[in-house]
Design a protein around this motif. Sequence first.
Motif, PDB file in Angstrom:
ATOM      1  N   GLY A  29       0.777  -1.225   0.000  1.00  0.00           N
ATOM      2  CA  GLY A  29       0.000   0.000   0.000  1.00  0.00           C
ATOM      3  C   GLY A  29       0.805   1.269   0.000  1.00  0.00           C
ATOM      4  O   GLY A  29       0.324   2.323   0.441  1.00  0.00           O
ATOM      5  N   LEU A  30       2.018   1.219  -0.515  1.00  0.00           N
ATOM      6  CA  LEU A  30       2.873   2.401  -0.585  1.00  0.00           C
ATOM      7  C   LEU A  30       3.163   2.753  -2.034  1.00  0.00           C
ATOM      8  O   LEU A  30       3.100   1.898  -2.927  1.00  0.00           O
ATOM      9  CB  LEU A  30       4.194   2.164   0.152  1.00  0.00           C
ATOM     10  CG  LEU A  30       4.113   1.867   1.643  1.00  0.00           C
ATOM     11  CD1 LEU A  30       5.504   1.568   2.194  1.00  0.00           C
ATOM     12  CD2 LEU A  30       3.463   3.012   2.410  1.00  0.00           C
ATOM     13  N   ALA A  31       3.492   4.016  -2.241  1.00  0.00           N
ATOM     14  CA  ALA A  31       3.942   4.473  -3.552  1.00  0.00           C
ATOM     15  C   ALA A  31       5.402   4.878  -3.450  1.00  0.00           C
ATOM     16  O   ALA A  31       5.828   5.450  -2.444  1.00  0.00           O
ATOM     17  CB  ALA A  31       3.116   5.665  -4.027  1.00  0.00           C
ATOM     18  N   GLU A  32       6.173   4.552  -4.492  1.00  0.00           N
ATOM     19  CA  GLU A  32       7.566   4.998  -4.551  1.00  0.00           C
ATOM     20  C   GLU A  32       7.632   6.257  -5.393  1.00  0.00           C
ATOM     21  O   GLU A  32       7.167   6.286  -6.526  1.00  0.00           O
ATOM     22  CB  GLU A  32       8.457   3.923  -5.152  1.00  0.00           C
ATOM     23  CG  GLU A  32       9.931   4.333  -5.179  1.00  0.00           C
ATOM     24  CD  GLU A  32      10.845   3.209  -5.605  1.00  0.00           C
ATOM     25  OE1 GLU A  32      11.153   2.339  -4.770  1.00  0.00           O
ATOM     26  OE2 GLU A  32      11.235   3.192  -6.791  1.00  0.00           O
ATOM     27  N   VAL A  33       8.208   7.293  -4.825  1.00  0.00           N
ATOM     28  CA  VAL A  33       8.346   8.590  -5.491  1.00  0.00           C
ATOM     29  C   VAL A  33       9.809   8.803  -5.818  1.00  0.00           C
ATOM     30  O   VAL A  33      10.665   8.747  -4.934  1.00  0.00           O
ATOM     31  CB  VAL A  33       7.824   9.731  -4.594  1.00  0.00           C
ATOM     32  CG1 VAL A  33       7.911  11.060  -5.334  1.00  0.00           C
ATOM     33  CG2 VAL A  33       6.407   9.447  -4.131  1.00  0.00           C
ATOM     34  N   GLU A  34      10.094   9.048  -7.081  1.00  0.00           N
ATOM     35  CA  GLU A  34      11.471   9.333  -7.512  1.00  0.00           C
ATOM     36  C   GLU A  34      11.500  10.712  -8.154  1.00  0.00           C
ATOM     37  O   GLU A  34      10.736  10.995  -9.078  1.00  0.00           O
ATOM     38  CB  GLU A  34      11.977   8.292  -8.497  1.00  0.00           C
ATOM     39  CG  GLU A  34      13.409   8.549  -8.964  1.00  0.00           C
ATOM     40  CD  GLU A  34      13.917   7.504  -9.950  1.00  0.00           C
ATOM     41  OE1 GLU A  34      15.060   7.659 -10.431  1.00  0.00           O
ATOM     42  OE2 GLU A  34      13.166   6.554 -10.243  1.00  0.00           O
ATOM     43  N   ALA A  68      23.293  14.734 -10.915  1.00  0.00           N
ATOM     44  CA  ALA A  68      22.685  14.726  -9.588  1.00  0.00           C
ATOM     45  C   ALA A  68      22.005  13.391  -9.326  1.00  0.00           C
ATOM     46  O   ALA A  68      21.437  12.785 -10.227  1.00  0.00           O
ATOM     47  CB  ALA A  68      21.680  15.872  -9.463  1.00  0.00           C
ATOM     48  N   SER A  69      22.064  12.934  -8.089  1.00  0.00           N
ATOM     49  CA  SER A  69      21.420  11.675  -7.718  1.00  0.00           C
ATOM     50  C   SER A  69      19.923  11.887  -7.542  1.00  0.00           C
ATOM     51  O   SER A  69      19.470  12.946  -7.097  1.00  0.00           O
ATOM     52  CB  SER A  69      22.018  11.151  -6.410  1.00  0.00           C
ATOM     53  OG  SER A  69      23.401  10.913  -6.550  1.00  0.00           O
ATOM     54  N   SER A  70      19.148  10.867  -7.903  1.00  0.00           N
ATOM     55  CA  SER A  70      17.704  10.934  -7.724  1.00  0.00           C
ATOM     56  C   SER A  70      17.354  10.872  -6.244  1.00  0.00           C
ATOM     57  O   SER A  70      18.047  10.234  -5.440  1.00  0.00           O
ATOM     58  CB  SER A  70      17.029   9.784  -8.461  1.00  0.00           C
ATOM     59  OG  SER A  70      17.223   9.898  -9.860  1.00  0.00           O
ATOM     60  N   LEU A  71      16.266  11.530  -5.887  1.00  0.00           N
ATOM     61  CA  LEU A  71      15.736  11.477  -4.535  1.00  0.00           C
ATOM     62  C   LEU A  71      14.579  10.495  -4.535  1.00  0.00           C
ATOM     63  O   LEU A  71      13.675  10.583  -5.363  1.00  0.00           O
ATOM     64  CB  LEU A  71      15.262  12.858  -4.088  1.00  0.00           C
ATOM     65  CG  LEU A  71      16.310  13.978  -4.137  1.00  0.00           C
ATOM     66  CD1 LEU A  71      15.671  15.312  -3.780  1.00  0.00           C
ATOM     67  CD2 LEU A  71      17.457  13.663  -3.182  1.00  0.00           C
TER      68      LEU A  71
END
Length: 289
Positions: A227-232, A242-245
């Motif tokens: 039930g979670l969403a991954e946000v990039e 730059a590295s992704s957050l």
Amino acid sequence: MATSATSEQLLVVIDPVARQTDGESVRIAKDVLSAGATTKVCLPDGPEEFARALARRGARRPVVIGDDRALIRTVALLHRQRELAGCVLSVVPVGSALSLAGALGVPTGAVAAARAVLDGVARRMDLLVDDSDGVVLGALRIPPVSLREAPLEEPLPSTSDGHGHASWLRTCQSLVRTLVPARPVRDPLAVLPRPRPARLRIEVDGVTLVDLDQPVEGISVTPCASGLAEVEVRPVSVGAEASSLVARGRTVTVSGADFRYRADAGVWGPVRTRTWVVREGAWGLTLPA
């Protein structure tokens, strides 16, 4: 979680676009389904008839024969009718846009997909629901902001002194065009300006991941486990890349300047703010066992 799928009574709704684009695959899928279950076939001519067929399905399990847009339309209709939780949906992908169905695990061949409808299992899938009651089955992406396209050609001046000189000028211009080789037509994509970074505030479960002072090149939100969403978020690089957050949460809010977003098979917006909430196990889809 998976449960055995029953195939005793099926409501087979055939999207009109599927009938137009690949009638042979539609016929094959219908024959396989009819041979393995009691079916009622509906051939709606448009969205209203499509919605009525679903609303009158009774105890029959709905099976949609169509492309990604037909699948999305079906889930959205059942969600708005508040019948999504108690319904298991089956789909036989037919058409040109099938990437979403394939990503969800549905076979993209007519025979294999129809057999999965009959012999597969019902799996509960997470869903993203936004604050306008829209749904997202797969991933959503917010691309960089596109600048307004510049005109490809300067218009010819319209000149007249009241004595018919405008007509005379157009005649001369037409004659010149017939004598001088035409300029090559420029590729419209070659003159499109590059997108500029977006300045948006991204909040995950109320915590700010990126604020307006940090321009970003793109954002993606994808339902993941539990039930979670991954946000990039991909910040604009200065010098070194730059590295992704990356963050995970149940609620994602994006706000700032007007932005558009790609969700499943469509582009939505512009909006200034939008909140998505993950609904765990919100809908059921029949997949191969």
